[in-house]
Design an enzyme around this catalytic site. Structure first.
Site, PDB file in Angstrom:
ATOM      1  N   LEU A  33       0.816  -1.215   0.000  1.00 17.97           N
ATOM      2  CA  LEU A  33       0.000   0.000   0.000  1.00 17.97           C
ATOM      3  C   LEU A  33       0.853   1.270   0.000  1.00 17.97           C
ATOM      4  O   LEU A  33       1.937   1.321   0.571  1.00 17.97           O
ATOM      5  CB  LEU A  33      -0.928   0.011   1.228  1.00 17.97           C
ATOM      6  CG  LEU A  33      -1.904  -1.161   1.328  1.00 17.97           C
ATOM      7  CD1 LEU A  33      -2.838  -0.960   2.524  1.00 17.97           C
ATOM      8  CD2 LEU A  33      -2.725  -1.344   0.052  1.00 17.97           C
ATOM      9  N   GLY A  36      -1.663   6.329  -2.702  1.00 23.64           N
ATOM     10  CA  GLY A  36      -2.731   6.192  -3.701  1.00 23.64           C
ATOM     11  C   GLY A  36      -3.845   5.304  -3.167  1.00 23.64           C
ATOM     12  O   GLY A  36      -5.030   5.656  -3.211  1.00 23.64           O
ATOM     13  N   HIS A  37      -3.461   4.157  -2.608  1.00 24.14           N
ATOM     14  CA  HIS A  37      -4.459   3.258  -2.003  1.00 24.14           C
ATOM     15  C   HIS A  37      -5.160   3.970  -0.843  1.00 24.14           C
ATOM     16  O   HIS A  37      -6.378   3.877  -0.685  1.00 24.14           O
ATOM     17  CB  HIS A  37      -3.787   2.005  -1.440  1.00 24.14           C
ATOM     18  CG  HIS A  37      -3.121   1.143  -2.460  1.00 24.14           C
ATOM     19  ND1 HIS A  37      -1.756   1.006  -2.546  1.00 24.14           N
ATOM     20  CD2 HIS A  37      -3.634   0.346  -3.441  1.00 24.14           C
ATOM     21  CE1 HIS A  37      -1.453   0.169  -3.527  1.00 24.14           C
ATOM     22  NE2 HIS A  37      -2.562  -0.248  -4.081  1.00 24.14           N
ATOM     23  N   ASP A 152      -6.135   3.191 -12.837  1.00 21.70           N
ATOM     24  CA  ASP A 152      -6.442   2.034 -13.694  1.00 21.70           C
ATOM     25  C   ASP A 152      -7.812   2.287 -14.329  1.00 21.70           C
ATOM     26  O   ASP A 152      -8.796   1.615 -14.017  1.00 21.70           O
ATOM     27  CB  ASP A 152      -6.456   0.755 -12.848  1.00 21.70           C
ATOM     28  CG  ASP A 152      -5.126   0.543 -12.158  1.00 21.70           C
ATOM     29  OD1 ASP A 152      -4.193   0.088 -12.812  1.00 21.70           O
ATOM     30  OD2 ASP A 152      -5.002   0.869 -10.953  1.00 21.70           O
ATOM     31  N   GLN A 155      -9.692  -0.485 -16.025  1.00 26.17           N
ATOM     32  CA  GLN A 155     -10.238  -1.404 -15.016  1.00 26.17           C
ATOM     33  C   GLN A 155     -11.513  -0.816 -14.405  1.00 26.17           C
ATOM     34  O   GLN A 155     -12.519  -1.529 -14.216  1.00 26.17           O
ATOM     35  CB  GLN A 155      -9.188  -1.638 -13.935  1.00 26.17           C
ATOM     36  CG  GLN A 155      -9.713  -2.331 -12.698  1.00 26.17           C
ATOM     37  CD  GLN A 155      -8.598  -2.659 -11.722  1.00 26.17           C
ATOM     38  OE1 GLN A 155      -7.891  -3.633 -11.893  1.00 26.17           O
ATOM     39  NE2 GLN A 155      -8.434  -1.848 -10.693  1.00 26.17           N
ATOM     40  N   ARG A 189       4.631  -0.478  -8.052  1.00 21.95           N
ATOM     41  CA  ARG A 189       5.795  -0.775  -8.902  1.00 21.95           C
ATOM     42  C   ARG A 189       6.891   0.288  -8.799  1.00 21.95           C
ATOM     43  O   ARG A 189       8.035   0.026  -9.163  1.00 21.95           O
ATOM     44  CB  ARG A 189       5.373  -0.889 -10.360  1.00 21.95           C
ATOM     45  CG  ARG A 189       4.500  -2.092 -10.618  1.00 21.95           C
ATOM     46  CD  ARG A 189       3.855  -1.947 -11.973  1.00 21.95           C
ATOM     47  NE  ARG A 189       2.837  -2.960 -12.160  1.00 21.95           N
ATOM     48  CZ  ARG A 189       2.859  -3.868 -13.113  1.00 21.95           C
ATOM     49  NH1 ARG A 189       3.847  -3.907 -13.960  1.00 21.95           N
ATOM     50  NH2 ARG A 189       1.890  -4.736 -13.221  1.00 21.95           N
TER      51      ARG A 189
HETATM   52  P1  AMP Z   1      -3.763  -2.431  -6.744  1.00 27.23           P
HETATM   53  O1  AMP Z   1      -3.345  -2.768  -5.369  1.00 27.23           O
HETATM   54  O2  AMP Z   1      -2.640  -1.955  -7.612  1.00 27.23           O
HETATM   55  O3  AMP Z   1      -4.610  -3.490  -7.373  1.00 27.23           O
HETATM   56  O4  AMP Z   1      -4.703  -1.162  -6.605  1.00 27.23           O
HETATM   57  C1  AMP Z   1      -5.830  -1.169  -5.778  1.00 27.23           C
HETATM   58  C2  AMP Z   1      -6.648   0.049  -6.082  1.00 27.23           C
HETATM   59  O5  AMP Z   1      -5.878   1.224  -5.826  1.00 27.23           O
HETATM   60  C3  AMP Z   1      -7.095   0.133  -7.546  1.00 27.23           C
HETATM   61  O6  AMP Z   1      -8.442   0.593  -7.599  1.00 27.23           O
HETATM   62  C4  AMP Z   1      -6.154   1.149  -8.127  1.00 27.23           C
HETATM   63  O7  AMP Z   1      -6.683   1.848  -9.252  1.00 27.23           O
HETATM   64  C5  AMP Z   1      -5.979   2.083  -6.941  1.00 27.23           C
HETATM   65  N1  AMP Z   1      -4.756   2.881  -7.095  1.00 27.23           N
HETATM   66  C6  AMP Z   1      -3.493   2.413  -7.275  1.00 27.23           C
HETATM   67  N2  AMP Z   1      -2.637   3.435  -7.427  1.00 27.23           N
HETATM   68  C7  AMP Z   1      -3.371   4.567  -7.334  1.00 27.23           C
HETATM   69  C8  AMP Z   1      -3.079   5.964  -7.425  1.00 27.23           C
HETATM   70  N3  AMP Z   1      -1.843   6.395  -7.651  1.00 27.23           N
HETATM   71  N4  AMP Z   1      -4.087   6.837  -7.270  1.00 27.23           N
HETATM   72  C9  AMP Z   1      -5.359   6.407  -7.057  1.00 27.23           C
HETATM   73  N5  AMP Z   1      -5.713   5.121  -6.973  1.00 27.23           N
HETATM   74  C10 AMP Z   1      -4.735   4.217  -7.116  1.00 27.23           C
END
Ligand code: AMP
Length: 282
Positions: A33, A36-37, A152, A155, A189
């Site tokens: 995390l 963003g999360h 995303d 998505q 990443r």
């Molecule tokens: P992930 O853990 O990468 O599957 O992401 C989980 C959620 O967090 C997904 O809805 C992503 O779109 C969102 N997310 C990831 N990075 C960001 C970011 N920089 N800003 C906003 N939401 C994000």
């Protein structure tokens, strides 16, 4: 904060929340995390009485085994970050067998043009994997609202369609992209980039911002050629795709029409680290 790895425990909690008519917000994540999360979690906390955050690295959405193996995992740090956000969060950390039952499988969905381009084209089976796990997680958590990042964006559109196809009564809430101070979209990443590479990666958002500026003054072709040139002129970043698409269909366009919304998307590699970003043009 409760950390739960069994679906029957979530089931029992969800039943009691439903009885009390408490609204349930859900933020699905794969962990590692970052802010963003956490921005999604904060929006969920502001809109719902109960918030469930899942941390599950879903094997079916990786097209390369190497990517799955290299995916960063930092559960202790994740739990500490969530606890700082709110003591009230329920964290669901299931195993694959808890989510999928006996064997992990992928269902095939039909998302039409939404899955045909960009991530859908370059990551075979990715969205079927995402939809498969979300179908199962939605069934366990039974949220009123689920929160997804515009980072995303493809998505996000697919999840809205999934809810529609499955006729689920879940509101899908899109949340703005959280960025590093230099504009780089936050991502798990990014941890794999050196400080110098993080700095080089700012080219992605800088290019997208200029593209937004050019929208309305130049043609799709002129803008696309200019954007692609920015990457060709850079040794460190390898562009996978640059697309300007209709926000609703996610089909790439050759001309701009009045009354439609457009978005520009980039996927690019720094070494073997794949980064994506996008920006609304109007
Ligand atoms: P992930 O853990 O990468 O599957 O992401 C989980 C959620 O967090 C997904 O809805 C992503 O779109 C969102 N997310 C990831 N990075 C960001 C970011 N920089 N800003 C906003 N939401 C994000």
């Amino acid at each position: 904060m409760q950390v739960i790895n069994q679906k029957k425990v979530i089931d029992a909690l969800v039943s009691s929340f439903k009885k009390e008519e408490k609204s349930i917000g859900f933020v699905p994540t794969m962990g590692a995390l970052h802010d963003g999360h956490l921005s999604l979690v904060k929006i969920a906390l502001a809109q719902c009485e109960v918030v469930v955050v899942s941390i599950f690295v879903n094997p079916t959405q990786f097209d390369k085994l190497e990517d799955l193996e290299k995916y960063p995992r930092s559960i202790d740090n994740d739990l500490a970050l969530l606890k700082k956000c709110s003591q009230e969060i329920i964290v669901f950390t299931p195993s694959a067998s808890e989510v999928y039952g006996g064997s992990v499988y992928t269902e095939t969905f039909h998302f039409g043009s939404l899955e045909m381009y960009m991530e859908g084209k370059h990551r075979t089976g990715h969205f079927d994997g995402v939809a498969s796990v979300l179908q199962l997680l939605f069934d366990i958590v039974k949220p009123d609202k689920a929160f997804f990042g515009e980072k995303d964006f493809q998505q996000l559109q697919i999840v809205k369609k999934l809810v529609n196809l499955l006729d689920l009564n879940i509101e899908i809430v899109g949340c703005p992209i959280a960025r590093e101070p230099n504009g780089l979209a936050m991502s798990s990443r990014n941890m794999r980039l050196t400080p110098a590479e993080r700095s080089q990666a700012k080219l992605i958002y800088e290019t997208l911002q200029k593209v937004k500026e050019y929208f309305g003054t130049k043609s799709v072709l002129q803008i696309s050629n200019w954007a692609i040139d920015q990457f060709l002129n850079n040794q460190e970043i390898k562009l996978e795709y640059f697309e300007i698409v209709d926000e609703e269909t996610l089909k790439s366009v050759t001309t701009f029409e009045k009354g439609k919304n457009y978005r520009a998307f980039v996927a690019a590699y720094i070494r073997e680290v794949r980064l994506i970003d996008n920006i609304p043009l109007n």
